[in-house]
Design an enzyme around this catalytic site. Structure first.
Site, PDB file in Angstrom:
ATOM      1  N   LYS A 111      19.998 -12.273 -12.407  1.00 15.87           N
ATOM      2  CA  LYS A 111      20.542 -13.254 -11.467  1.00 15.87           C
ATOM      3  C   LYS A 111      20.238 -12.909 -10.018  1.00 15.87           C
ATOM      4  CE  LYS A 111      24.230 -15.378 -14.163  1.00 15.87           C
ATOM      5  NZ  LYS A 111      25.646 -15.763 -14.223  1.00 15.87           N
ATOM      6  N   LYS A 194      16.671 -18.015 -22.924  1.00 20.62           N
ATOM      7  CA  LYS A 194      17.842 -18.604 -23.570  1.00 20.62           C
ATOM      8  C   LYS A 194      18.197 -19.945 -22.933  1.00 20.62           C
ATOM      9  CE  LYS A 194      21.266 -16.341 -20.875  1.00 20.62           C
ATOM     10  NZ  LYS A 194      22.196 -15.471 -20.459  1.00 20.62           N
ATOM     11  N   LYS A 197      22.710 -22.969 -18.434  1.00 23.25           N
ATOM     12  CA  LYS A 197      23.241 -24.027 -17.580  1.00 23.25           C
ATOM     13  C   LYS A 197      22.373 -24.235 -16.351  1.00 23.25           C
ATOM     14  CE  LYS A 197      28.112 -23.166 -18.478  1.00 23.25           C
ATOM     15  NZ  LYS A 197      29.122 -22.165 -18.112  1.00 23.25           N
TER      16      LYS A 197
HETATM   17  P1  AMP Z   1      28.439 -19.070 -19.691  1.00 27.10           P
HETATM   18  O1  AMP Z   1      27.658 -20.345 -19.823  1.00 27.10           O
HETATM   19  O2  AMP Z   1      27.570 -17.966 -19.159  1.00 27.10           O
HETATM   20  O3  AMP Z   1      29.735 -19.236 -18.990  1.00 27.10           O
HETATM   21  O4  AMP Z   1      28.765 -18.607 -21.183  1.00 27.10           O
HETATM   22  C1  AMP Z   1      29.908 -19.043 -21.895  1.00 27.10           C
HETATM   23  C2  AMP Z   1      29.818 -18.603 -23.330  1.00 27.10           C
HETATM   24  O5  AMP Z   1      28.706 -19.228 -23.970  1.00 27.10           O
HETATM   25  C3  AMP Z   1      29.611 -17.092 -23.511  1.00 27.10           C
HETATM   26  O6  AMP Z   1      30.319 -16.673 -24.661  1.00 27.10           O
HETATM   27  C4  AMP Z   1      28.131 -16.983 -23.741  1.00 27.10           C
HETATM   28  O7  AMP Z   1      27.787 -15.839 -24.484  1.00 27.10           O
HETATM   29  C5  AMP Z   1      27.850 -18.246 -24.531  1.00 27.10           C
HETATM   30  N1  AMP Z   1      26.462 -18.676 -24.328  1.00 27.10           N
HETATM   31  C6  AMP Z   1      25.884 -19.040 -23.154  1.00 27.10           C
HETATM   32  N2  AMP Z   1      24.591 -19.373 -23.335  1.00 27.10           N
HETATM   33  C7  AMP Z   1      24.331 -19.200 -24.657  1.00 27.10           C
HETATM   34  C8  AMP Z   1      23.171 -19.390 -25.473  1.00 27.10           C
HETATM   35  N3  AMP Z   1      22.009 -19.823 -24.964  1.00 27.10           N
HETATM   36  N4  AMP Z   1      23.275 -19.121 -26.801  1.00 27.10           N
HETATM   37  C9  AMP Z   1      24.451 -18.697 -27.332  1.00 27.10           C
HETATM   38  N5  AMP Z   1      25.583 -18.512 -26.613  1.00 27.10           N
HETATM   39  C10 AMP Z   1      25.528 -18.759 -25.300  1.00 27.10           C
END
Ligand code: AMP
Ligand code: TRP
Length: 332
Positions: A111, A194, A197
């Site tokens: 990041k 991956k 967002k």
């Molecule tokens: P975040 O979007 O970073 O706030 O992630 C929220 C939750 O979604 C966390 O448990 C992450 O590990 C999961 N997560 C985010 N992106 C992925 C992805 N591409 N595949 C699987 N889990 C994800």
């Protein structure tokens, strides 16, 4: 007692990875654990956010939790900034965290990018705040996607550092729960990245609020290779995009990768993508609709968050007070 804590950042574009890697698993877990599901707005601030969008995204994540099937009566749903124990405990823990531990965090490196000196202190300290989130509730289990594994190991290390420093078994070491067939959903445009967002290509991810037409379009445009689908999982190893789509299908269908692949072995991608589209629409269409309905009237969501914050504070504030006492902070 087993207690779960987990969270999602309100940074817009909740996607299929968030759903399959995290939120969907929580829906099942709520029956077996005491569950606290947070919208981590303080974490969102580690990168610049538009204030109005941050508020809207906070409600959107709450709507996603509820629409996906998390029961706000059974579980605690709230936004992080409403409970001051998170920020306060974060400071106390940061005083026990060696820089060397934070320097290992790969997400910070990603990041912060090349201009590390310009990255904010908050982005660097992010995993300590995450540890505080978990430890303020003495949570025993933390269900997340694979990308959070390293942060969870750090949370365990910080809990251990506190216990050792003050010579008591105060914080339980939280166990990561990383499960399902889609713990790491990849971008639809690039099997090496991956689904995220913040990806600037809209076609890289399926958002939880996409309508059926858009879901269909994104899946049709998903990157693949010219070969038909193989009949063994091992043969997918060198084909990351195909592997990802099979994983998504399996997760949505609630079956193993092997079972999913067996349905389509030898077939071409156009047939497979059509089935994948139909299944995605079947699962996500309903959730997206429910999210839109909940977001049309924000009073209901706000009331749930307010009540959730009160219930969360009732657990976290006493833990914080104990930590303050143990640490030697005077509370006359
Ligand atoms: P975040 O979007 O970073 O706030 O992630 C929220 C939750 O979604 C966390 O448990 C992450 O590990 C999961 N997560 C985010 N992106 C992925 C992805 N591409 N595949 C699987 N889990 C994800
Ligand atoms: N860092 C997590 C993510 O980006 C979100 C998060 C913050 C979290 N605090 C947490 C997840 C505590 C689990 C437990 O996905």
């Amino acid at each position: 007692m087993n207690r779960i804590f987990s969270g999602v950042q309100p940074t817009g574009n909740l996607h299929l990875g968030n759903y399959l890697g995290a939120i969907r698993n929580w829906v099942t877990l709520q029956h077996d654990y005491e569950c606290i599901f947070c919208i981590v707005d303080l974490h969102a601030l580690t990168l610049p956010q538009d204030p109005a969008e941050l508020r809207a995204s906070t409600r959107e994540v709450a709507a996603a939790y509820i629409a996906a099937g998390i029961d706000p009566e059974r579980c605690i749903i709230f936004n992080q900034s409403m409970v001051s124990a998170h920020a306060e405990l974060s400071w106390l823990l940061s005083c026990l965290t060696p820089l060397g531990w934070l320097n290992r965090m790969t997400q910070f490196k990603e990041k912060a990018g090349k201009h590390r000196d310009n990255a904010g202190l908050g982005l660097y300290a992010y995993p300590v705040l995450m540890a505080a989130d978990i430890l303020a509730y003495k949570a025993t289990h933390v269900p997340v996607g694979e990308d959070q594994k390293q942060h969870l190991e750090l949370a365990r290390d910080i809990a251990g550092a506190f216990n050792r420093r003050y010579e008591r078994d105060f914080f339980p070491l939280p166990e990561p729960q990383i499960f399902g067939t889609a713990t790491r959903v990849m971008s639809l445009r690039d099997g090496a990245r991956k689904m995220s967002k913040s990806d600037t290509s809209d076609y890289s991810r399926i958002n939880m609020t996409d309508d059926s037409e858009l879901i269909g379009l994104k899946i049709r445009r998903a990157k693949t290779d010219p070969e038909p689908l193989p009949d063994t999982i091992a043969a997918l190893e060198t084909r990351p995009e195909a592997d990802n789509l099979v994983g998504i299908y399996a997760a949505l269908a609630g079956e193993s990768r092997e079972a999913a692949l067996a349905r389509f072995a030898g077939q071409n991608f156009s047939t497979f993508k059509e089935a994948l589209s139909a299944l995605s629409v079947e699962v996500l269409g309903h959730i997206g609709g429910e999210m839109r309905r909940l977001l049309a009237e924000t009073g209901h969501i706000d009331a749930i968050l307010k009540r959730g914050a009160e219930r969360a504070a009732a657990i976290a504030m006493p833990v914080l007070r104990e930590v303050q006492d143990i640490t030697g902070l005077l509370r006359p």
